[in-house]
Design a protein around this motif. Sequence first.
Motif, PDB file in Angstrom:
ATOM      1  N   LEU A  71       0.830  -1.203   0.000  1.00 45.82           N
ATOM      2  CA  LEU A  71       0.000   0.000   0.000  1.00 45.82           C
ATOM      3  C   LEU A  71       0.867   1.257   0.000  1.00 45.82           C
ATOM      4  N   SER A  72       1.908   1.248   0.825  1.00 42.00           N
ATOM      5  CA  SER A  72       2.785   2.417   0.869  1.00 42.00           C
ATOM      6  C   SER A  72       3.510   2.618  -0.452  1.00 42.00           C
ATOM      7  N   THR A  73       3.922   1.520  -1.067  1.00 43.57           N
ATOM      8  CA  THR A  73       4.619   1.607  -2.346  1.00 43.57           C
ATOM      9  C   THR A  73       3.722   2.204  -3.423  1.00 43.57           C
ATOM     10  N   VAL A  74       2.430   1.903  -3.359  1.00 47.70           N
ATOM     11  CA  VAL A  74       1.485   2.456  -4.323  1.00 47.70           C
ATOM     12  C   VAL A  74       1.138   3.908  -3.994  1.00 47.70           C
ATOM     13  N   ALA A  75       0.923   4.184  -2.701  1.00 46.58           N
ATOM     14  CA  ALA A  75       0.401   5.490  -2.292  1.00 46.58           C
ATOM     15  C   ALA A  75       1.404   6.614  -2.470  1.00 46.58           C
ATOM     16  N   VAL A  76       2.655   6.383  -2.105  1.00 46.46           N
ATOM     17  CA  VAL A  76       3.642   7.469  -2.115  1.00 46.46           C
ATOM     18  C   VAL A  76       3.835   8.060  -3.508  1.00 46.46           C
ATOM     19  N   PRO A  77       4.132   7.268  -4.540  1.00 48.48           N
ATOM     20  CA  PRO A  77       4.293   7.887  -5.875  1.00 48.48           C
ATOM     21  C   PRO A  77       2.967   8.336  -6.479  1.00 48.48           C
ATOM     22  N   ALA A  78       1.841   7.815  -5.976  1.00 49.58           N
ATOM     23  CA  ALA A  78       0.547   8.196  -6.541  1.00 49.58           C
ATOM     24  C   ALA A  78       0.272   9.683  -6.354  1.00 49.58           C
ATOM     25  N   VAL A  79       0.730  10.270  -5.249  1.00 48.92           N
ATOM     26  CA  VAL A  79       0.447  11.681  -4.984  1.00 48.92           C
ATOM     27  C   VAL A  79       1.086  12.585  -6.052  1.00 48.92           C
ATOM     28  N   PRO A  80       2.409  12.491  -6.295  1.00 49.10           N
ATOM     29  CA  PRO A  80       2.971  13.340  -7.366  1.00 49.10           C
ATOM     30  C   PRO A  80       2.486  12.958  -8.756  1.00 49.10           C
ATOM     31  N   VAL A  81       2.214  11.677  -8.996  1.00 46.94           N
ATOM     32  CA  VAL A  81       1.727  11.272 -10.320  1.00 46.94           C
ATOM     33  C   VAL A  81       0.366  11.880 -10.603  1.00 46.94           C
ATOM     34  N   LEU A  82      -0.511  11.874  -9.624  1.00 48.71           N
ATOM     35  CA  LEU A  82      -1.827  12.479  -9.799  1.00 48.71           C
ATOM     36  C   LEU A  82      -1.716  13.993  -9.991  1.00 48.71           C
ATOM     37  N   PHE A 188     -13.588  27.100  -5.313  1.00 50.39           N
ATOM     38  CA  PHE A 188     -12.531  26.331  -5.983  1.00 50.39           C
ATOM     39  C   PHE A 188     -11.223  26.431  -5.212  1.00 50.39           C
ATOM     40  N   LEU A 189     -10.863  27.626  -4.769  1.00 47.17           N
ATOM     41  CA  LEU A 189      -9.618  27.796  -4.013  1.00 47.17           C
ATOM     42  C   LEU A 189      -9.695  27.092  -2.667  1.00 47.17           C
ATOM     43  N   ILE A 190     -10.854  27.131  -2.026  1.00 46.93           N
ATOM     44  CA  ILE A 190     -11.021  26.405  -0.755  1.00 46.93           C
ATOM     45  C   ILE A 190     -10.838  24.908  -0.989  1.00 46.93           C
ATOM     46  N   GLY A 191     -11.459  24.399  -2.051  1.00 49.88           N
ATOM     47  CA  GLY A 191     -11.296  22.989  -2.371  1.00 49.88           C
ATOM     48  C   GLY A 191      -9.858  22.627  -2.680  1.00 49.88           C
ATOM     49  N   ALA A 192      -9.152  23.517  -3.403  1.00 48.50           N
ATOM     50  CA  ALA A 192      -7.747  23.261  -3.728  1.00 48.50           C
ATOM     51  C   ALA A 192      -6.898  23.156  -2.469  1.00 48.50           C
ATOM     52  N   ALA A 193      -7.109  24.078  -1.532  1.00 41.49           N
ATOM     53  CA  ALA A 193      -6.353  24.033  -0.286  1.00 41.49           C
ATOM     54  C   ALA A 193      -6.710  22.786   0.520  1.00 41.49           C
ATOM     55  N   ALA A 194      -7.974  22.364   0.452  1.00 42.52           N
ATOM     56  CA  ALA A 194      -8.402  21.202   1.237  1.00 42.52           C
ATOM     57  C   ALA A 194      -7.845  19.902   0.670  1.00 42.52           C
ATOM     58  N   PHE A 195      -7.867  19.729  -0.670  1.00 43.19           N
ATOM     59  CA  PHE A 195      -7.359  18.451  -1.177  1.00 43.19           C
ATOM     60  C   PHE A 195      -5.839  18.381  -1.135  1.00 43.19           C
ATOM     61  N   ALA A 196      -5.169  19.514  -0.964  1.00 43.01           N
ATOM     62  CA  ALA A 196      -3.723  19.493  -0.725  1.00 43.01           C
ATOM     63  C   ALA A 196      -3.410  19.544   0.764  1.00 43.01           C
ATOM     64  N   PHE A 197      -4.450  19.443   1.615  1.00 43.82           N
ATOM     65  CA  PHE A 197      -4.398  19.645   3.079  1.00 43.82           C
ATOM     66  C   PHE A 197      -3.363  20.702   3.443  1.00 43.82           C
ATOM     67  N   TRP A 198      -3.688  21.918   3.004  1.00 46.25           N
ATOM     68  CA  TRP A 198      -2.798  23.073   3.081  1.00 46.25           C
ATOM     69  C   TRP A 198      -3.382  24.138   3.997  1.00 46.25           C
ATOM     70  N   GLY A 199      -2.542  24.833   4.730  1.00 44.51           N
ATOM     71  CA  GLY A 199      -2.977  25.983   5.515  1.00 44.51           C
ATOM     72  C   GLY A 199      -4.051  25.625   6.525  1.00 44.51           C
ATOM     73  N   GLN A 226       5.427  15.452  -0.263  1.00 43.61           N
ATOM     74  CA  GLN A 226       5.438  16.908  -0.125  1.00 43.61           C
ATOM     75  C   GLN A 226       5.508  17.595  -1.486  1.00 43.61           C
ATOM     76  N   VAL A 227       6.308  17.046  -2.394  1.00 45.57           N
ATOM     77  CA  VAL A 227       6.375  17.593  -3.754  1.00 45.57           C
ATOM     78  C   VAL A 227       5.011  17.467  -4.434  1.00 45.57           C
ATOM     79  N   GLY A 228       4.360  16.328  -4.237  1.00 46.24           N
ATOM     80  CA  GLY A 228       3.038  16.136  -4.817  1.00 46.24           C
ATOM     81  C   GLY A 228       2.024  17.123  -4.290  1.00 46.24           C
ATOM     82  N   ARG A 229       2.035  17.372  -2.981  1.00 50.45           N
ATOM     83  CA  ARG A 229       1.106  18.344  -2.387  1.00 50.45           C
ATOM     84  C   ARG A 229       1.334  19.750  -2.948  1.00 50.45           C
ATOM     85  N   ALA A 230       2.602  20.174  -2.956  1.00 43.82           N
ATOM     86  CA  ALA A 230       2.915  21.510  -3.470  1.00 43.82           C
ATOM     87  C   ALA A 230       2.571  21.628  -4.951  1.00 43.82           C
ATOM     88  N   THR A 231       2.829  20.563  -5.708  1.00 50.02           N
ATOM     89  CA  THR A 231       2.525  20.588  -7.127  1.00 50.02           C
ATOM     90  C   THR A 231       1.025  20.646  -7.364  1.00 50.02           C
TER      91      THR A 231
END
Length: 314
Positions: A71-82, A188-199, A226-231
Amino acid sequence: MPEAVWTSPWAGPVVVAVALLLGLVLAVMDALARRAPAGGRRADVVVAPVRDGARMLLERRRTTIAPDRLLSTVAVPAVPVLALMSAAVLPFGGRSVVSTSADLVWFNAAEALLWAAVWLLGWGPNAVHPLVGAYRFLAQGLAYELPLMFAIITVGVGAGSLRATDVVTAQAGGAWFLWTMPVAFVVFLIGAAAFAFWGPFGAPAGADVAGGVLAETSGVDRLLVQVGRATFLGVAAATAAAWFLGGEDGPGLPGPVWYALKTLAVMALLVGVGRRWPVVRPERFADVAWVVLLPATVVQSAVAAVLVLGGFYR
């Protein structure tokens, strides 16, 4: 997802370069917002994300008892790939790197798949704190997803199309959707911050649960997430600039310059607000989302439909 056509042999490298550049710029802006320069050492603040990234590359991976490594092997690269997938439909020069019949749906689908990636990221370590963080993320997702979908639908209604390039074309001449769809823009901006769990929506990775979904993630794995979240957040800023601010539309300057300026302005807004508001508990966010944001976006969609029937949009 809708059928996609890669419009250039350079499509893949372009997506990667643009998305990573957006993520890096946003990370630097976030570092500047978090770390006020002391003694004029602003350069140190600017390079902080790069330095931290290099440290994570050398950091040893943390392990737990009986983790689900698959699960971890799938989940970690999935964030930046998505995140890269969501960047593929950004409109540049009248075309997208990936041409689909429903770019708006493509973006929303990539964001929705992030639910599964973050859930797997929390479940994989077999530890309580990551699991609590994953549940918090799902709670936020249940709160923001419907308002976000109605905000995206409003854009499609106004443009009369689900293609990102058509959305930009519909705003030519300064007829930006921001003027007639301010609620959709904010949601839209609220949703963007929420799906990146930001701020203010950082509860899934909150300090009160030792880092939450990221508690047992370290080394290269943590860097990728972290790169995936920021991206994701950077791509969302570029998407908002295209869908609500006309993308390359603007007087005097070349189109790409306008697009870059608008994207940076949205990034600055996300970072500035995100670092000044306290973290919102997921259940309170759910109350606001279902009681306030959802009805507001439904009304916003209805207003856009009336304007379309009245011939306001071209």
